[in-house]
Design a protein around this motif. Sequence first.
Motif, PDB file in Angstrom:
ATOM      1  N   UNK A   3       9.628  -4.320  12.694  1.00  9.47           N
ATOM      2  CA  UNK A   3       9.556  -5.773  12.488  1.00  9.47           C
ATOM      3  C   UNK A   3      10.580  -6.457  13.367  1.00  9.47           C
ATOM      4  N   UNK A   4      10.095  -7.358  14.212  1.00  4.57           N
ATOM      5  CA  UNK A   4      10.991  -8.162  15.040  1.00  4.57           C
ATOM      6  C   UNK A   4      11.211  -9.503  14.342  1.00  4.57           C
ATOM      7  N   UNK A   5      12.403 -10.062  14.453  1.00  8.25           N
ATOM      8  CA  UNK A   5      12.740 -11.287  13.731  1.00  8.25           C
ATOM      9  C   UNK A   5      13.851 -12.027  14.455  1.00  8.25           C
ATOM     10  N   UNK A   6      14.045 -13.278  14.039  1.00  8.96           N
ATOM     11  CA  UNK A   6      15.177 -14.099  14.459  1.00  8.96           C
ATOM     12  C   UNK A   6      16.035 -14.344  13.229  1.00  8.96           C
ATOM     13  N   UNK A   7      17.316 -14.053  13.312  1.00  3.98           N
ATOM     14  CA  UNK A   7      18.240 -14.425  12.222  1.00  3.98           C
ATOM     15  C   UNK A   7      18.713 -15.850  12.515  1.00  3.98           C
ATOM     16  N   UNK A   8      18.486 -16.736  11.567  1.00  4.86           N
ATOM     17  CA  UNK A   8      18.703 -18.159  11.802  1.00  4.86           C
ATOM     18  C   UNK A   8      19.279 -18.807  10.552  1.00  4.86           C
ATOM     19  N   UNK A   9      19.672 -20.065  10.676  1.00 12.26           N
ATOM     20  CA  UNK A   9      20.098 -20.782   9.481  1.00 12.26           C
ATOM     21  C   UNK A   9      19.886 -22.277   9.657  1.00 12.26           C
TER      22      UNK A   9
END
Length: 314
Positions: A3-9
């Motif tokens: 699973x590829x993802x972006x850690x963001x807020x």
Amino acid sequence: MECRFIKCHGSGNDFPLVDGRALTLSEADWTQLARALADRAGPVGGDGLLVLTGRDGDAAFGMRMFNSDGSEAETCLNGLRCVARAGFEALGIDRATARLKTSRATVAAAAPLAEGVYTVEETAGPATLDLARWPLTGAGERLVDAPLAMLPTDRRFTAVAMPNPHLVAFVDRVDEDELVRVGQVCEGAPDWLPNRANVSFVEVRDDATLFVRTFERGVGLTDSCGSAMAASTYAACLTRRIAFDRDVTVLNRGGLVRARATAAAMVTLHGNATWEWEGVVDVDLSEARAGNLRILHRHDDEVAAWARVAAAAR
């Protein structure tokens, strides 16, 4: 699965964000993926999982948001800004209607809140005071600045759906222990509140500044909750603590947003959508466990830009 993802807020409300437009997962798998990626004891962690979904009628893209316990929320306005940024970049646009679980919202790229801070304007609503839609029973048709006998406090609450349910109390000073006690009662899904609710204690700092602290349904205490800030702004206007149609700064543990509520129960927020880093991880859906994290890219400049905003807000 990989699973590829972006850690963001958004305003300190942090998430892994997945492009789900080409993924074919069952509802049970989405729940397990959320639990795996958002697990604070795992390699990623977050207040929940954000998913970018595809076009739906007039909506250029959509959002799903799963809490860290795997339950799905009706909306998440801090998360929506992050999903909107991902949708804008994927489709080469800068404004759209976005589909949420039970509603729609408008989103647009906006002037930066501060140098280096990617900013999104989002408008959601109308907020509703109809308790039958939660449902919340035993408090009449609506609750505005009044005590709720079922809670372990004599605070006065305003009940607002945004469209997810919020109980908002205005306090001179936030008592986190008391907030947790109240939040845990709601989190237990009692008979009078079967779908649970978010609980916020709100300080009115002046006629254009609020401070919001939230116990979020399915998560617990959070640094920030976008829909809670929207609900708190509307409740403050409804109870005449601040004026409708006025720009308000809403502070939280993670930073701030700019907010404006109308008498028509629409709320607009201007807030950040900050990329922290991008990665790929292996997920065992059967065990809801993630491992073998590989970080692909770090967005150190964006992290530093928001850190300056958050420090100034504190």
